[in-house]
Design a protein around this motif. Structure first.
Motif, mmCIF file in Angstrom:
data_model
loop_
_atom_site.group_PDB
_atom_site.id
_atom_site.type_symbol
_atom_site.label_atom_id
_atom_site.label_comp_id
_atom_site.label_asym_id
_atom_site.label_seq_id
_atom_site.Cartn_x
_atom_site.Cartn_y
_atom_site.Cartn_z
ATOM 1 N N ALA A 27 0.749 -1.266 0.044
ATOM 2 C CA ALA A 27 -0.140 -0.021 0.065
ATOM 3 C C ALA A 27 0.750 1.118 0.083
ATOM 4 C CB ALA A 27 -1.015 -0.154 1.089
ATOM 5 N N GLY A 28 2.158 1.191 -0.061
ATOM 6 C CA GLY A 28 2.800 2.340 0.131
ATOM 7 C C GLY A 28 2.868 3.423 -1.222
ATOM 8 N N TRP A 29 2.403 2.957 -2.016
ATOM 9 C CA TRP A 29 2.229 3.486 -3.323
ATOM 10 C C TRP A 29 1.163 4.643 -3.334
ATOM 11 C CZ3 TRP A 29 -2.568 3.084 -5.036
ATOM 12 C CH2 TRP A 29 -3.366 1.945 -4.640
ATOM 13 N N ALA A 30 0.078 4.379 -2.290
ATOM 14 C CA ALA A 30 -1.078 5.212 -2.151
ATOM 15 C C ALA A 30 -0.854 6.608 -1.594
ATOM 16 C CB ALA A 30 -1.992 4.576 -1.253
ATOM 17 N N TRP A 31 0.249 6.888 -0.980
ATOM 18 C CA TRP A 31 0.649 8.194 -0.464
ATOM 19 C C TRP A 31 1.844 8.883 -1.066
ATOM 20 C CZ3 TRP A 31 -0.483 3.761 2.390
ATOM 21 C CH2 TRP A 31 -1.566 3.930 2.834
ATOM 22 N N ARG A 32 1.558 10.031 -1.744
ATOM 23 C CA ARG A 32 2.602 10.712 -2.443
ATOM 24 C C ARG A 32 3.815 10.851 -1.677
ATOM 25 N NH1 ARG A 32 3.657 16.167 -2.478
ATOM 26 N NH2 ARG A 32 1.673 16.699 -1.735
ATOM 27 N N ARG A 33 3.831 11.062 -0.489
ATOM 28 C CA ARG A 33 4.963 11.250 0.693
ATOM 29 C C ARG A 33 5.668 10.042 0.532
ATOM 30 N NH1 ARG A 33 4.445 15.371 5.191
ATOM 31 N NH2 ARG A 33 3.313 17.153 4.078
ATOM 32 N N THR A 34 5.198 8.767 0.443
ATOM 33 C CA THR A 34 5.856 7.664 0.803
ATOM 34 C C THR A 34 6.419 6.868 -0.648
ATOM 35 O OG1 THR A 34 3.754 6.406 0.858
ATOM 36 C CG2 THR A 34 4.579 7.260 3.043
ATOM 37 N N ARG A 35 5.860 7.379 -1.551
ATOM 38 C CA ARG A 35 5.892 6.599 -3.233
ATOM 39 C C ARG A 35 7.407 6.470 -3.496
ATOM 40 N NH1 ARG A 35 1.238 10.092 -5.899
ATOM 41 N NH2 ARG A 35 -0.242 9.077 -5.085
ATOM 42 N N LEU A 113 4.227 -2.651 -7.737
ATOM 43 C CA LEU A 113 5.356 -2.051 -8.450
ATOM 44 C C LEU A 113 4.778 -1.289 -9.520
ATOM 45 C CD1 LEU A 113 8.396 -2.159 -8.939
ATOM 46 C CD2 LEU A 113 8.013 -3.818 -10.923
ATOM 47 N N VAL A 114 3.913 -1.816 -10.387
ATOM 48 C CA VAL A 114 3.278 -1.007 -11.448
ATOM 49 C C VAL A 114 2.521 0.235 -11.057
ATOM 50 C CG1 VAL A 114 1.562 -1.146 -13.406
ATOM 51 C CG2 VAL A 114 2.870 -3.285 -13.083
ATOM 52 N N LEU A 115 1.751 0.120 -9.899
ATOM 53 C CA LEU A 115 1.490 1.453 -9.311
ATOM 54 C C LEU A 115 2.090 2.559 -8.946
ATOM 55 C CD1 LEU A 115 -1.765 -0.222 -7.576
ATOM 56 C CD2 LEU A 115 -2.004 1.443 -9.465
ATOM 57 N N SER A 116 3.398 1.862 -8.238
ATOM 58 C CA SER A 116 4.298 2.767 -7.705
ATOM 59 C C SER A 116 5.145 3.537 -8.664
ATOM 60 C CB SER A 116 5.355 2.001 -6.933
ATOM 61 O OG SER A 116 6.186 2.776 -6.250
ATOM 62 N N VAL A 117 5.434 2.970 -9.997
ATOM 63 C CA VAL A 117 6.315 3.297 -11.104
ATOM 64 C C VAL A 117 5.399 4.412 -11.801
ATOM 65 C CG1 VAL A 117 7.222 2.809 -13.396
ATOM 66 C CG2 VAL A 117 7.754 1.363 -11.545
ATOM 67 N N GLY A 118 4.016 3.977 -12.174
ATOM 68 C CA GLY A 118 3.201 4.798 -12.611
ATOM 69 C C GLY A 118 2.864 6.121 -11.847
ATOM 70 N N LEU A 119 2.688 6.031 -10.595
ATOM 71 C CA LEU A 119 2.521 7.222 -9.785
ATOM 72 C C LEU A 119 3.684 8.163 -9.575
ATOM 73 C CD1 LEU A 119 -0.166 5.587 -7.389
ATOM 74 C CD2 LEU A 119 -0.534 7.428 -9.101
ATOM 75 N N ASN A 120 4.807 7.293 -9.503
ATOM 76 C CA ASN A 120 6.097 8.153 -9.166
ATOM 77 C C ASN A 120 6.432 8.825 -10.832
ATOM 78 O OD1 ASN A 120 7.898 8.007 -6.644
ATOM 79 N ND2 ASN A 120 6.969 5.937 -6.951
ATOM 80 N N LEU A 121 6.036 8.478 -11.860
ATOM 81 C CA LEU A 121 6.442 9.050 -12.828
ATOM 82 C C LEU A 121 5.465 10.163 -13.103
ATOM 83 C CD1 LEU A 121 6.960 6.150 -15.479
ATOM 84 C CD2 LEU A 121 8.595 7.674 -14.619
ATOM 85 N N ARG A 122 4.182 10.137 -12.831
ATOM 86 C CA ARG A 122 3.131 10.942 -12.805
ATOM 87 C C ARG A 122 3.501 12.342 -11.713
ATOM 88 N NH1 ARG A 122 -2.652 10.465 -9.963
ATOM 89 N NH2 ARG A 122 -1.152 11.101 -8.278
ATOM 90 N N ASP A 123 3.995 11.806 -10.655
ATOM 91 C CA ASP A 123 4.479 12.836 -9.787
ATOM 92 C C ASP A 123 5.520 13.665 -10.263
ATOM 93 O OD1 ASP A 123 2.546 12.016 -8.058
ATOM 94 O OD2 ASP A 123 3.792 10.907 -6.553
ATOM 95 N N ARG A 124 6.570 12.623 -10.897
ATOM 96 C CA ARG A 124 7.721 13.552 -11.397
ATOM 97 C C ARG A 124 7.394 14.478 -12.386
ATOM 98 N NH1 ARG A 124 13.186 10.495 -12.541
ATOM 99 N NH2 ARG A 124 14.541 12.584 -12.279
ATOM 100 N N ARG A 125 6.482 14.003 -13.290
ATOM 101 C CA ARG A 125 6.072 15.233 -14.634
ATOM 102 C C ARG A 125 5.383 16.166 -13.848
ATOM 103 N NH1 ARG A 125 5.087 10.215 -17.279
ATOM 104 N NH2 ARG A 125 2.829 10.288 -16.597
ATOM 105 N N ARG A 126 4.653 16.060 -12.867
ATOM 106 C CA ARG A 126 3.671 17.321 -12.452
ATOM 107 C C ARG A 126 4.613 18.326 -11.618
ATOM 108 N NH1 ARG A 126 -1.575 14.580 -9.368
ATOM 109 N NH2 ARG A 126 -2.798 14.234 -11.415
ATOM 110 N N LEU A 127 5.742 17.795 -10.954
ATOM 111 C CA LEU A 127 6.687 18.662 -10.395
ATOM 112 C C LEU A 127 7.899 19.278 -11.096
ATOM 113 C CD1 LEU A 127 6.859 16.475 -6.999
ATOM 114 C CD2 LEU A 127 5.665 18.589 -7.323
ATOM 115 N N ALA A 128 7.828 18.706 -12.365
ATOM 116 C CA ALA A 128 8.942 19.259 -13.337
ATOM 117 C C ALA A 128 8.756 20.697 -13.570
ATOM 118 C CB ALA A 128 8.816 18.342 -14.440
ATOM 119 N N PRO A 129 9.815 21.443 -13.804
ATOM 120 C CA PRO A 129 9.836 22.794 -14.080
ATOM 121 C C PRO A 129 8.913 22.968 -15.365
ATOM 122 C CG PRO A 129 11.981 22.159 -13.365
ATOM 123 C CD PRO A 129 11.053 20.892 -13.567
#
Length: 132
Positions: A27-35, A113-129
């Motif tokens: 479940a750690g993928w569910a929270w942005r702070r723990t992703r 793993l799939v959820l974690s990778v997908g959400l980490n990539l999404r978070d990274r794109r959202r935080l990109a300059p």
């Protein structure tokens, strides 16, 4: 010989830590702070199962290996390869099919793993300059 009370303490520590890690891996993928940390732990888990598994047997987990050493020191025998199967058997009183448990565990881990990778990539794109 080491004090049996100490082995019982080790047993409890392994149960608590292993349970916490499994729940976090699910479940750690569910929270942005723990992703990011989740991606690390789920990757390390899968690397152990399939990387170390080449040498030690598929699904190898050092935590299970160490925990079973403690359980054997406490006199327990007939331990299965799977920590999850062992505790499902203990908690439910049912002898779970090892193949079914392994399949469920692998399926949940790969989905995490799939959820974690997908959400980490999404978070990274959202935080990109320059992103909206």
């Amino acid at each position: 010989m080491t004090d049996p009370g100490l082995y019982r303490l080790y047993d409890l520590v392994f149960v608590a830590f292993h349970t916490a890690l499994i729940v976090f891996n699910m479940a750690g993928w569910a929270w942005r702070r723990t992703r990011r940390f989740h991606l690390l732990t789920i990757s390390a888990t899968l690397l152990s199962w399939f990387g170390l598994g080449i040498a030690y047997g598929w699904g190898y987990c050092p935590l299970t290996d160490w925990h079973w050493q403690v359980k054997r020191a406490l006199g327990e025998t007939g331990l299965p390869a799977s920590w999850v199967k062992y505790y499902l058997d203990q908690l439910t009183g049912v002898a779970w099919n090892a193949g079914l448990v392994d399949g469920l565990v692998i399926g949940v881990a790969l989905a995490a793993l799939v959820l974690s990778v997908g959400l980490n990539l999404r978070d990274r794109r959202r935080l990109a300059p320059g992103s909206a």
